[in-house]
Structures are given as structure tokens and as C-alpha cells.
Design an enzyme around this catalytic site. Structure first.
Site, PDB file in Angstrom:
ATOM      1  N   GLN A 132      -9.028   9.375  -6.875  1.00  0.00           N
ATOM      2  CA  GLN A 132      -7.596  10.325  -6.137  1.00  0.00           C
ATOM      3  C   GLN A 132      -7.622   9.873  -4.692  1.00  0.00           C
ATOM      4  OE1 GLN A 132      -9.692  14.136  -6.754  1.00  0.00           O
ATOM      5  NE2 GLN A 132      -8.159  14.614  -5.052  1.00  0.00           N
ATOM      6  N   CYS A 138      -6.387  17.087  -7.447  1.00  0.00           N
ATOM      7  CA  CYS A 138      -7.546  16.641  -8.894  1.00  0.00           C
ATOM      8  C   CYS A 138      -6.960  17.062  -9.458  1.00  0.00           C
ATOM      9  CB  CYS A 138      -8.304  16.862  -8.310  1.00  0.00           C
ATOM     10  SG  CYS A 138      -8.183  18.775  -8.034  1.00  0.00           S
ATOM     11  N   HIS A 275     -11.568  23.220  -7.490  1.00  0.00           N
ATOM     12  CA  HIS A 275     -10.991  21.351  -8.326  1.00  0.00           C
ATOM     13  C   HIS A 275     -10.906  21.459  -9.400  1.00  0.00           C
ATOM     14  CE1 HIS A 275     -11.934  17.232  -7.711  1.00  0.00           C
ATOM     15  NE2 HIS A 275     -13.202  17.377  -8.092  1.00  0.00           N
ATOM     16  N   ASN A 296     -14.861  12.744 -13.511  1.00  0.00           N
ATOM     17  CA  ASN A 296     -14.370  13.540 -11.824  1.00  0.00           C
ATOM     18  C   ASN A 296     -13.534  12.340 -11.408  1.00  0.00           C
ATOM     19  OD1 ASN A 296     -14.051  14.997  -8.849  1.00  0.00           O
ATOM     20  ND2 ASN A 296     -15.417  14.167  -7.989  1.00  0.00           N
TER      21      ASN A 296
END
Length: 329
Positions: A132, A138, A275, A296
Site C-alpha cells: 500500500q 489497507c 488496520h 498484509n
């Protein structure tokens, strides 16, 4: 006696200088590895001091890890030259986890035979790790991740979808704020209402919010409904095993930020979600215990190739099972 004390003092000084020399060398390597260029000598000195302080904390933690006093290892990454608050402001954002406007609520059958482990990467349902960048988007990566997986499981085609499409277009009406935060649930509702989302190839990521350039000629996937998973780790486990990769909201602590390997067991990780990530599986580690396998969006150089294993069945640690969603396609 004085001679012995003097010798010990010299040994201690030598060890301290040796460690300092190591940190100096690691700083030079760090700048090269992560292509760090600073605007001035003053900023570089500040970043160096921050790096050294963070590296000392990492080294102390890893000493405990080697003694089996911790379940996970920490490591240097692109954020090691940042202050905690600076990192939080740049990469994380508050998330409203009290939304109740779900299209559907998934409450699994308690009789479902849960497998011991599952990894949707091995079944072809997960695209490569993305990054990102310096943009708090996110939420868009978690949304595309679950949609990519569900689209693959329905069609047999793994298509990388456009986060930039979501950053630019799922804004005012859906209350997402581009690089300043958003919600995967709202992003998926945009895809549903919009009739689709463009492919990554046709609408590439730029790590900043721009004008909406959605093109229906380049649709990569569509959504018919958005499903919220009933809160609780048993429910999330069944959803992951039976449905596919699931988007979740978590509290990403400083321990999360520094993760490298093992199973993150962060007993202080009980704050509000800040997140969004993608749960792509679960299993059990001999040292760290039950874990969630999480993708992630900080690039493949972070964590374990871009992934982290987070504690499972530890009282919903980091709130991982409180705000899980996935699309129907």
C-alpha cells in the site's frame, strides 16, 4: 582487586563499542537495502538515532525469543527508522467496527467439521503480496483480497483487482477516505452497487487518491452481496475453512509492526481496530500454538514474505474475529 575491576571495565567497554560498531554497520546496510534517502544531514541523523533505538528493542526481544521466552521474532523493515506515532499516522487509521448495516450475517453451523489447518495460497486463491506504500489504504487491499479469493473459487480464475479503483471511487457515498482510512465492507458495497471493479492491470495502484477512472470495459470481478461473519473466533474459523479468504479488522500494535517470524502473541493487543488485513488460513505451530495465517499489504519484505501468523484461540487477540466480512459473487 583494582586491576580486576579495571580489566572488567575495559571488557565491558569493548563489548559496548563492538555492539555500537555493529549498529553502525547495520544502519549503513539498512539505508542501502531499503533505498533510504533523506532530505538533509539533520534528518538522516535523526533517522539514524530512531533506527538504533528501535534496533536495540528488536535485539532485546529476539534474545528472549532465542531463549523460548517469546513466541515470535522481530526484524528490521521499512518502518524501523520511524517513530511509533509517525508510523501510526502514516500507515494506520481508526476503523468503525460497530457498523450493523450488513447485507447478510453468516453464523456457521456448530456441527461443521473444522480441519486442523488450511492455507488458501496452496489452492490458488491468493494473489501475490501487494504494497500500500505511504497511504493508509489497507482497507482497499483487504477488500480486493477477499474478492479475489471468492472470484477464484467460483470461476477458477485468479484475477488481481484494483485497489486504486476503490481508493478513487468508493469515497463520499461510502464514507471511505482514500489514503486516510476506510472499511472493506463499504468498499465491497461499492463494487456491488457499481456493477464491478476493474482489474489491477487496467487501473494500477498509485498510493494516492485521484479522480475516479473506473472503466466497465475492464471489470475483473463483481459482487452480489456482502456478508458479515458473526463475531467470534469459532465463527471466523469456519468461514475461512468453508468460504475462503476473509477480510478482517485488527489492532496493529508496534509488535505487529516489527514482526518477522513465529506466532504473534501480543497480550496487550486489545485496542480498537486500526488496520485491515486478509485471513487466508489457520493452523498450529509447535512453539507458538494456534494461529491465523494473515496476508498484509506492506510488501513482501515485511514480516514473513508479507505474511504474519497471529495468535488464534487466545480470547480474540487484536480483535481479529470482531469485524470479518466477505463478498458473494
Amino acid at each position: 582487586m583494582k586491576t580486576v575491576i579495571a580489566i572488567l571495565a575495559l571488557v565491558g567497554l569493548s563489548a559496548a563499542l563492538s555492539y555500537t560498531d555493529v549498529l553502525e554497520a547495520e544502519w549503513e546496510t539498512y539505508k542501502l537495502e531499503y533505498d533510504k534517502v533523506y532530505e538533509s544531514e539533520e534528518e538522516e541523523l535523526l533517522r539514524k538515532l530512531i533506527f538504533i533505538d528501535n534496533k536495540r528493542q528488536i535485539d532485546r526481544h529476539n534474545q528472549r525469543y532465542r531463549l523460548n521466552m517469546e513466541s515470535y521474532e522481530m526484524g528490521v523493515n521499512q518502518f524501523t527508522d520511524m517513530l511509533d506515532k509517525e508510523f501510526e499516522s502514516l500507515m494506520l487509521s481508526s476503523m468503525n467496527t460497530t457498523e450493523s448495516d450488513a447485507d447478510l450475517l453468516y453464523t456457521p453451523d456448530e456441527a461443521y467439521a473444522l480441519p486442523a489447518d488450511i492455507d488458501w495460497r496452496n489452492r490458488g486463491a491468493v494473489t501475490p503480496v501487494k504494497n500500500q506504500g505511504k497511504c493508509g489504504a489497507c482497507w482497499s487491499f483487504a477488500a480486493t483480497g477477499t474478492l479475489e479469493g471468492m472470484h477464484f473459487l467460483k470461476t477458477g480464475k485468479l484475477v488481481s483487482l484494483s485497489e486504486q479503483n476503490l481508493v478513487d471511487c468508493s469515497t463520499i457515498r461510502y464514507f471511505n477516505r482514500g489514503c486516510n482510512g476506510g472499511m472493506p465492507f463499504r468498499a465491497l458495497k461499492y463494487v456491488r452497487d457499481n456493477g464491478g471493479i476493474d482489474t489491477e492491470y487496467s487501473y494500477t495502484y498509485e498510493a494516492k487518491q485521484l479522480s475516479c477512472r473506473y472503466d466497465p470495459l475492464h471489470i475483473g470481478a463483481q459482487v452480489t452481496d456482502v456478508v458479515r461473519v458473526a463475531a467470534g473466533e469459532p465463527h471466523l474459523a469456519v468461514a475461512v475453512a468453508s468460504k475462503g479468504p476473509i477480510s478482517v479488522g485488527i489492532h496493529a500494535s508496534n509488535n505487529f509492526r516489527n514482526y518477522r517470524d513465529g506466532v504473534l502473541n501480543d497480550r496487550q493487543c486489545n485496542k480498537a481496530a486500526n488496520h485491515a488485513v486478509l485471513v487466508v488460513g489457520f493452523g498450529r505451530d509447535p512453539q507458538g500454538g494456534d494461529f491465523w495465517l494473515v496476508k498484509n499489504s506492506w510488501g513482501a519484505s515485511w514480516g514473513d514474505g508479507g505474511y504474519i501468523r497471529m495468535s488464534r484461540n487466545r480470547s480474540n487477540q487484536c480483535g481479529i474475529a470482531s469485524n470479518a466480512v466477505y463478498p458473494l459473487v
